[in-house]
Design a protein around this motif. Sequence first.
Motif, PDB file in Angstrom:
ATOM      1  N   ASN A 606       0.792  -1.226   0.000  1.00 37.13           N
ATOM      2  CA  ASN A 606       0.000   0.000   0.000  1.00 37.13           C
ATOM      3  C   ASN A 606       0.827   1.280   0.000  1.00 37.13           C
ATOM      4  O   ASN A 606       0.263   2.372  -0.169  1.00 37.13           O
ATOM      5  N   PHE A 607       2.119   1.163   0.196  1.00 34.69           N
ATOM      6  CA  PHE A 607       2.930   2.374   0.314  1.00 34.69           C
ATOM      7  C   PHE A 607       4.141   2.295  -0.607  1.00 34.69           C
ATOM      8  O   PHE A 607       4.872   1.305  -0.627  1.00 34.69           O
ATOM      9  N   SER A 608       4.343   3.363  -1.388  1.00 32.68           N
ATOM     10  CA  SER A 608       5.509   3.465  -2.265  1.00 32.68           C
ATOM     11  C   SER A 608       6.036   4.894  -2.211  1.00 32.68           C
ATOM     12  O   SER A 608       5.346   5.815  -1.762  1.00 32.68           O
ATOM     13  N   ILE A 609       7.250   5.067  -2.674  1.00 29.86           N
ATOM     14  CA  ILE A 609       7.860   6.392  -2.686  1.00 29.86           C
ATOM     15  C   ILE A 609       8.776   6.494  -3.901  1.00 29.86           C
ATOM     16  O   ILE A 609       9.434   5.525  -4.282  1.00 29.86           O
ATOM     17  N   SER A 610       8.779   7.657  -4.524  1.00 27.29           N
ATOM     18  CA  SER A 610       9.654   7.889  -5.668  1.00 27.29           C
ATOM     19  C   SER A 610      10.351   9.226  -5.491  1.00 27.29           C
ATOM     20  O   SER A 610       9.867  10.113  -4.776  1.00 27.29           O
ATOM     21  N   GLY A 611      11.498   9.364  -6.144  1.00 28.87           N
ATOM     22  CA  GLY A 611      12.244  10.607  -6.013  1.00 28.87           C
ATOM     23  C   GLY A 611      13.213  10.793  -7.155  1.00 28.87           C
ATOM     24  O   GLY A 611      13.580   9.838  -7.856  1.00 28.87           O
ATOM     25  N   THR A 612      13.636  12.034  -7.364  1.00 27.80           N
ATOM     26  CA  THR A 612      14.632  12.368  -8.385  1.00 27.80           C
ATOM     27  C   THR A 612      15.625  13.367  -7.806  1.00 27.80           C
ATOM     28  O   THR A 612      15.312  14.100  -6.864  1.00 27.80           O
ATOM     29  N   PHE A 613      16.821  13.382  -8.389  1.00 27.36           N
ATOM     30  CA  PHE A 613      17.830  14.370  -7.994  1.00 27.36           C
ATOM     31  C   PHE A 613      18.675  14.697  -9.217  1.00 27.36           C
ATOM     32  O   PHE A 613      19.072  13.802  -9.962  1.00 27.36           O
ATOM     33  N   GLY A 614      18.941  15.982  -9.420  1.00 25.95           N
ATOM     34  CA  GLY A 614      19.770  16.401 -10.528  1.00 25.95           C
ATOM     35  C   GLY A 614      20.777  17.455 -10.112  1.00 25.95           C
ATOM     36  O   GLY A 614      20.483  18.310  -9.262  1.00 25.95           O
ATOM     37  N   TYR A 615      21.950  17.384 -10.690  1.00 29.88           N
ATOM     38  CA  TYR A 615      23.007  18.373 -10.439  1.00 29.88           C
ATOM     39  C   TYR A 615      23.644  18.728 -11.781  1.00 29.88           C
ATOM     40  O   TYR A 615      24.012  17.846 -12.561  1.00 29.88           O
ATOM     41  N   THR A 616      23.766  20.032 -12.060  1.00 31.38           N
ATOM     42  CA  THR A 616      24.372  20.501 -13.306  1.00 31.38           C
ATOM     43  C   THR A 616      25.387  21.594 -13.012  1.00 31.38           C
ATOM     44  O   THR A 616      25.062  22.583 -12.340  1.00 31.38           O
ATOM     45  N   ASP A 617      26.589  21.421 -13.512  1.00 29.60           N
ATOM     46  CA  ASP A 617      27.630  22.441 -13.432  1.00 29.60           C
ATOM     47  C   ASP A 617      27.948  22.868 -14.861  1.00 29.60           C
ATOM     48  O   ASP A 617      28.593  22.138 -15.613  1.00 29.60           O
ATOM     49  N   ALA A 618      27.472  24.044 -15.250  1.00 25.77           N
ATOM     50  CA  ALA A 618      27.652  24.557 -16.616  1.00 25.77           C
ATOM     51  C   ALA A 618      28.524  25.800 -16.565  1.00 25.77           C
ATOM     52  O   ALA A 618      28.241  26.744 -15.812  1.00 25.77           O
ATOM     53  N   ASP A 619      29.575  25.814 -17.385  1.00 25.76           N
ATOM     54  CA  ASP A 619      30.559  26.896 -17.308  1.00 25.76           C
ATOM     55  C   ASP A 619      30.973  27.332 -18.706  1.00 25.76           C
ATOM     56  O   ASP A 619      31.386  26.508 -19.530  1.00 25.76           O
ATOM     57  N   PHE A 620      30.839  28.627 -18.971  1.00 22.69           N
ATOM     58  CA  PHE A 620      31.329  29.175 -20.237  1.00 22.69           C
ATOM     59  C   PHE A 620      32.858  29.229 -20.206  1.00 22.69           C
ATOM     60  O   PHE A 620      33.457  29.761 -19.275  1.00 22.69           O
ATOM     61  N   LYS A 621      33.482  28.693 -21.247  1.00 22.28           N
ATOM     62  CA  LYS A 621      34.937  28.762 -21.380  1.00 22.28           C
ATOM     63  C   LYS A 621      35.358  29.922 -22.270  1.00 22.28           C
ATOM     64  O   LYS A 621      36.466  30.459 -22.118  1.00 22.28           O
ATOM     65  N   ARG A 622      34.490  30.302 -23.191  1.00 22.84           N
ATOM     66  CA  ARG A 622      34.797  31.404 -24.097  1.00 22.84           C
ATOM     67  C   ARG A 622      33.498  32.005 -24.593  1.00 22.84           C
ATOM     68  O   ARG A 622      32.612  31.288 -25.060  1.00 22.84           O
ATOM     69  N   VAL A 623      33.356  33.318 -24.478  1.00 22.57           N
ATOM     70  CA  VAL A 623      32.209  34.027 -25.029  1.00 22.57           C
ATOM     71  C   VAL A 623      32.724  35.287 -25.705  1.00 22.57           C
ATOM     72  O   VAL A 623      33.075  36.270 -25.044  1.00 22.57           O
ATOM     73  N   ILE A 624      32.777  35.252 -27.013  1.00 17.85           N
ATOM     74  CA  ILE A 624      33.263  36.396 -27.775  1.00 17.85           C
ATOM     75  C   ILE A 624      32.064  37.157 -28.324  1.00 17.85           C
ATOM     76  O   ILE A 624      31.265  36.612 -29.098  1.00 17.85           O
ATOM     77  N   THR A 625      31.923  38.403 -27.908  1.00 13.53           N
ATOM     78  CA  THR A 625      30.861  39.248 -28.415  1.00 13.53           C
ATOM     79  C   THR A 625      31.448  40.601 -28.787  1.00 13.53           C
ATOM     80  O   THR A 625      32.659  40.812 -28.688  1.00 13.53           O
ATOM     81  N   THR A 626      30.600  41.516 -29.197  1.00 10.91           N
ATOM     82  CA  THR A 626      31.055  42.816 -29.679  1.00 10.91           C
ATOM     83  C   THR A 626      30.716  43.902 -28.681  1.00 10.91           C
ATOM     84  O   THR A 626      29.560  44.000 -28.232  1.00 10.91           O
ATOM     85  N   ASP A 627      31.690  44.686 -28.312  1.00  9.00           N
ATOM     86  CA  ASP A 627      31.459  45.828 -27.441  1.00  9.00           C
ATOM     87  C   ASP A 627      30.595  46.842 -28.208  1.00  9.00           C
ATOM     88  O   ASP A 627      30.969  47.286 -29.294  1.00  9.00           O
ATOM     89  N   PRO A 628      29.410  47.217 -27.659  1.00  7.65           N
ATOM     90  CA  PRO A 628      28.510  48.098 -28.409  1.00  7.65           C
ATOM     91  C   PRO A 628      29.069  49.500 -28.626  1.00  7.65           C
ATOM     92  O   PRO A 628      28.591  50.219 -29.505  1.00  7.65           O
ATOM     93  N   ILE A 629      30.085  49.884 -27.872  1.00  4.51           N
ATOM     94  CA  ILE A 629      30.648  51.234 -28.012  1.00  4.51           C
ATOM     95  C   ILE A 629      31.870  51.211 -28.916  1.00  4.51           C
ATOM     96  O   ILE A 629      31.953  51.945 -29.906  1.00  4.51           O
ATOM     97  N   THR A 630      32.832  50.344 -28.614  1.00  2.57           N
ATOM     98  CA  THR A 630      34.073  50.311 -29.397  1.00  2.57           C
ATOM     99  C   THR A 630      33.939  49.461 -30.653  1.00  2.57           C
ATOM    100  O   THR A 630      34.779  49.559 -31.548  1.00  2.57           O
ATOM    101  N   ARG A 631      32.886  48.582 -30.707  1.00  2.00           N
ATOM    102  CA  ARG A 631      32.678  47.665 -31.821  1.00  2.00           C
ATOM    103  C   ARG A 631      33.836  46.695 -31.977  1.00  2.00           C
ATOM    104  O   ARG A 631      34.069  46.144 -33.045  1.00  2.00           O
ATOM    105  N   GLN A 632      34.553  46.445 -30.882  1.00  2.00           N
ATOM    106  CA  GLN A 632      35.658  45.504 -30.878  1.00  2.00           C
ATOM    107  C   GLN A 632      35.238  44.216 -30.166  1.00  2.00           C
ATOM    108  O   GLN A 632      34.426  44.247 -29.232  1.00  2.00           O
ATOM    109  N   PRO A 633      35.779  43.058 -30.585  1.00  4.02           N
ATOM    110  CA  PRO A 633      35.431  41.806 -29.913  1.00  4.02           C
ATOM    111  C   PRO A 633      35.987  41.745 -28.491  1.00  4.02           C
ATOM    112  O   PRO A 633      37.114  42.181 -28.241  1.00  4.02           O
ATOM    113  N   ILE A 634      35.186  41.225 -27.576  1.00  3.28           N
ATOM    114  CA  ILE A 634      35.610  41.063 -26.186  1.00  3.28           C
ATOM    115  C   ILE A 634      35.139  39.707 -25.686  1.00  3.28           C
ATOM    116  O   ILE A 634      34.161  39.149 -26.179  1.00  3.28           O
TER     117      ILE A 634
END
Length: 757
Positions: A606-634
């Motif tokens: 008559n009795f049951s139990i269920s469960g879940t567990f999740g762990y995520t470690d997400a890390d940017f190593k490189r993000v190249i975008t454009t500086d809106p003022i200098t228009r140079q990549p950063i």
Amino acid sequence: MAKTKLMTILHLGTAAAALVAAAPLHAQDAPAAPASEEEEAAAANEAADQESAEGAADGEIVVTARRRAENLQDVPISVTALDGETLEDQGAVDLTAVMQRTPNTTLQIARGSNSTLIGFIRGVGQQDPLWGFEPGVGLYLDDVYVARPQAAVLDIFDVERIEVLRGPQGTLYGRNTIGGAVKYVTRRLGNEFEGRVRASYGSYNQLDLVGSLTAPVTDTLSVGGAVARLTRDGYGENINTGNEHYNKEVFAARLSAEYAPSQDLFFRLAGDYVRDTSNARHGHRVSGFNNLPAYQPLEDEYDTAAGAGDDNEVETRGISFTGEWNASDAITLKSITAYRDGETNGQIDFDGTPNPTLDIPAFYEDNQFSQEFQLIYESDLLQGVAGLYYLDGYAAGAFDTVLQNLGVTIQSAGNVDTKSYAAFADFSVNLSDQWRLSAGARYTIDKRAAEVQRLTYAGLISPFFGGTPRTPIVTNTDYTNDRTDKQFTPRVSLSYLPTPDMTLYASYSKGFKSGGFDMRGDARLTPETVNGFEPETVDAYEVGMKTYALNRAFYFALAGFYSDYKDQQVTIQVPTTTGIASFVNNAADSRIWGFEAEARANMTDNFSISGTFGYTDADFKRVITTDPITRQPIDVSNVWDFQNTPTVNFSVSPNYVHNLGDGSTISFTPTLSHRSEYQQFEVPNALLDEDGYTLVDAAIVWTSANRRYQISAVGRNLADERYRIGGYNFPGAVFGNSIVAFYGPPRTFTITGEVRF
């Protein structure tokens, strides 16, 4: 175009039927039997449920994660399978409720929307539903890929089960399943007369009416379907217009016919329709009050003072034809032909005030035709599937960006035509009683053609949305371009079974998301936008274990994963003195690792139990975008973090069933689920980012002895948590420092009665 493609599906569907019917009908008088993997899975799961209901050992859970029916334990993929009837009993309203019971998964209603789906799995997804962008988590309605996220927040009714496949599924499910896939499997009709009527009443005058019916016409032909009318008053109010805010007004229907002239032949014609006329969902302003002395902060998070209007309508339709022929004991041939289309008319008030500081009226339409052929092979030594796939999709739209402080409107419009071709195969071989090797690959060719136009008008509405006809003062963008992307996505796994009740596996898989064109791109500010952006890819590695114990009363699954995420498509919208500049680049590389666990235990009869567990470690190593003022990549990788990706998430759900003296039962199921803090965008924002929240739900269900009658009482979000699920961030005087947030549902109570006949 819609009419032409509808004729095409009817012609191809007829051809597919003729192709399958050309097989010898050698068992015309034999009784019909389930022919598809979905029916086999449904039958197996129904048997398992019956065993469990009688107090026997828990039966196998059968899924179709690899496009064929298999026991969950045998599938070397992280899969969560949720029974539709259980979801209904526990008050799950729509597809977004699935994430409470699925580790490392985010399924949310898109900001400013009532029914557009945003999905992330293990940190990979896509928040922007605009045409030109592709979803990162694929949605399948039965066997049909739903290419666009509009109206994809499917309500939970007439559903057999929902499967969530985590990690890239590029081999069997193809493009745009780079994060994973969600399979929404509806109930098959069978060949017995039956029906269900379900009525719910709850908080905020919720009134849901659902009815389904299966009617055998002959021993080999059945027709049936389900109809739902789902309504609810708003959680809040638009104090500017007096109308409800966060209300619900949905009509949905699914109809099908199944024909099984023999044990070896099966045909299904199915159609679905959804119309959502819920009021437009605007944001709740969380900043900038000092600049607006006439506007005071609203106490209730569900209230808004938006002035853009409350009219909103979303309509989608779909039709599919499936034919299957069991050519031999080992070979099944399958054809899936489908057509879908939809339209959206609405508006979003980005500033959340009565003034048109930043208002967005919008129109959207899409259609898709798809054809898939499969060969499924099953023998003692070798099992698998091979096939061909074709998609012809079209998406178009237009929206205004109304900027009162500048006295201008920027109109963005365009369309994208997509043709996708793929060939795939995935097979498993039993090396011995304990070792299994699986390998597969898919080759995809995506051809995309786009027309993009961006115009600036003097005044506060463009001619497209009813403004005075006039000449634009600036042509920001006006181009036509096309691109072809080709991708090879392999998969391989090795499984070891030390005992019949335990499976250990290690796998590698590759996924990709198509390239495209930015519909907001301003070619005057960013000339490179006319070239579009490239696909993004993920190389994913996973090790896992699935095991039964204690005479199969206990099930446990554990998986660890590592993903190398490359050429990540990054969207940045930067305020400028003349409007908003949109940048979409393949600017990011990242590494993602984590683990997830699922367990359930039948402690007693008559009795049951269920469960879940999740762990995520997400890390940017490189993000190249454009500086809106200098228009140079950063490189801003040290500042950015992943969006919609809590580090920790878990759930626990005990279930107690009490057998009453007359044979009826009453069950009690409380559920606690938690998600740790997460960001709405890659750049942190203290006003929008969620600090984490815990939801407490509970359901009490009475079921009659003959299982014909059922009454349930459900409470969701019993602690009345107020948690953010989305937002818009447009700081600066030009935009009225507009930062608005959207929230998940408050505390609700619902009583439901059901009759089966």
